[in-house]
Write a protein that holds these residues in place. Structure first.
Motif, PDB file in Angstrom:
ATOM      1  N   HIS A  68      72.085  62.878 168.478  1.00  0.00           N
ATOM      2  CA  HIS A  68      72.475  62.075 169.638  1.00  0.00           C
ATOM      3  C   HIS A  68      71.410  62.139 170.722  1.00  0.00           C
ATOM      4  O   HIS A  68      70.528  63.002 170.688  1.00  0.00           O
ATOM      5  N   VAL A  71      73.097  69.600 167.588  1.00  0.00           N
ATOM      6  CA  VAL A  71      73.445  70.950 168.034  1.00  0.00           C
ATOM      7  C   VAL A  71      74.643  71.446 167.226  1.00  0.00           C
ATOM      8  O   VAL A  71      75.543  70.667 166.892  1.00  0.00           O
ATOM      9  N   HIS A  75      70.826  61.558 175.264  1.00  0.00           N
ATOM     10  CA  HIS A  75      71.512  61.887 176.508  1.00  0.00           C
ATOM     11  C   HIS A  75      71.255  60.855 177.613  1.00  0.00           C
ATOM     12  O   HIS A  75      72.084  60.655 178.473  1.00  0.00           O
ATOM     13  N   HIS A  78      68.531  65.237 169.624  1.00  0.00           N
ATOM     14  CA  HIS A  78      68.749  66.497 168.920  1.00  0.00           C
ATOM     15  C   HIS A  78      70.129  66.521 168.273  1.00  0.00           C
ATOM     16  O   HIS A  78      70.973  65.648 168.499  1.00  0.00           O
ATOM     17  N   TYR A 137      73.657  68.449 183.106  1.00  0.00           N
ATOM     18  CA  TYR A 137      73.017  67.153 182.873  1.00  0.00           C
ATOM     19  C   TYR A 137      72.740  66.435 184.190  1.00  0.00           C
ATOM     20  O   TYR A 137      73.466  66.629 185.169  1.00  0.00           O
TER      21      TYR A 137
HETATM   22 FE   FE2 Z   1      72.930  67.187 173.352  1.00  0.00          FE
END
Ligand code: FE2
Length: 202
Positions: free
Chosen positions: A95, A150, A97, A148, A165
């Motif tokens: 995904h 996770v 961000h 990335h 974020y």
């Molecule tokens: Fe992430």
């Protein structure tokens, strides 16, 4: 005879309150994203170096999927702080961000694999998978690599990481990706309906 409920002392959330204040001051005082990432990483490392401030409700894993609990959102949505809670075997898809992000591990460990895009649009791993242990901090973002995947770094129990974020991440329209690079739009939202009260000071 009435049953007597045990009195559970609330955890002291002061470290999170201090972190939120320091981060807001940092964002007020710098111009460039790399300064936020550098100084914000140090602040987050300090926050996750000590456990004991995160209320249990925001560290609760779910058997269904990893949980993303909102801990705080800046009133101008310049940043948000969330706890990610992973049961064994849980992982995100690849995904992005669309905003800067910092990842700090509070309990357990988190596995992070970065990805890069080839000319044909497909995604391939970029570098080795990294195992982030307690106290470690990683960064992502459009300027430094935003793709990335996770996962929980522990197979024998839950892990908890604190993510920060550069926006209200639960409301950011972004994408997950198949390995061939095909995007799928998503807005993550949050698992919780109420926030921890970090402002009730003695
Ligand atoms: Fe992430």
């Amino acid at each position: 005879m009435n049953a007597i409920s045990p009195i559970i002392a609330p955890v002291d959330t002061a470290p999170l309150r201090h972190f939120v204040r320091r981060l807001a001051e940092l964002i007020d005082s710098v111009r460039h994203q790399h300064e936020i990432l550098a100084s914000g990483s140090a602040l987050l490392a300090r926050l996750v170096a000590i456990d004991g401030w995160l209320p249990d409700d925001y560290a609760e894993p779910s058997a269904t999927r990893y949980q993303q609990y909102l801990l705080h959102c800046d009133s101008r949505e310049r940043f948000s702080v969330v706890s990610f809670v992973w049961a064994p075997g849980q992982a995100t898809p690849i995904h992005d961000h669309r905003v800067w992000g910092l990842v700090g591990v509070l309990r357990g460990a988190e596995r992070v694999q970065r990805y890069r895009r080839l000319d044909d649009g497909s995604l391939v791993p970029s570098g080795e998978e990294v195992l982030l242990e307690v106290g470690k901090v990683d960064a992502v973002g459009p300027d430094i690599g935003d793709l990335h995947r996770v996962a929980n770094g522990r197979s024998d129990g839950p892990s908890v990481s604190i993510h920060v974020y550069g926006g209200n991440i639960g409301a950011v329209e972004r994408a997950t990706y198949a390995a061939d690079g095909t995007p799928k739009r998503f807005i993550s939202g949050y698992a919780n309906r109420v926030l921890p009260n970090i402002w009730d000071q003695p």
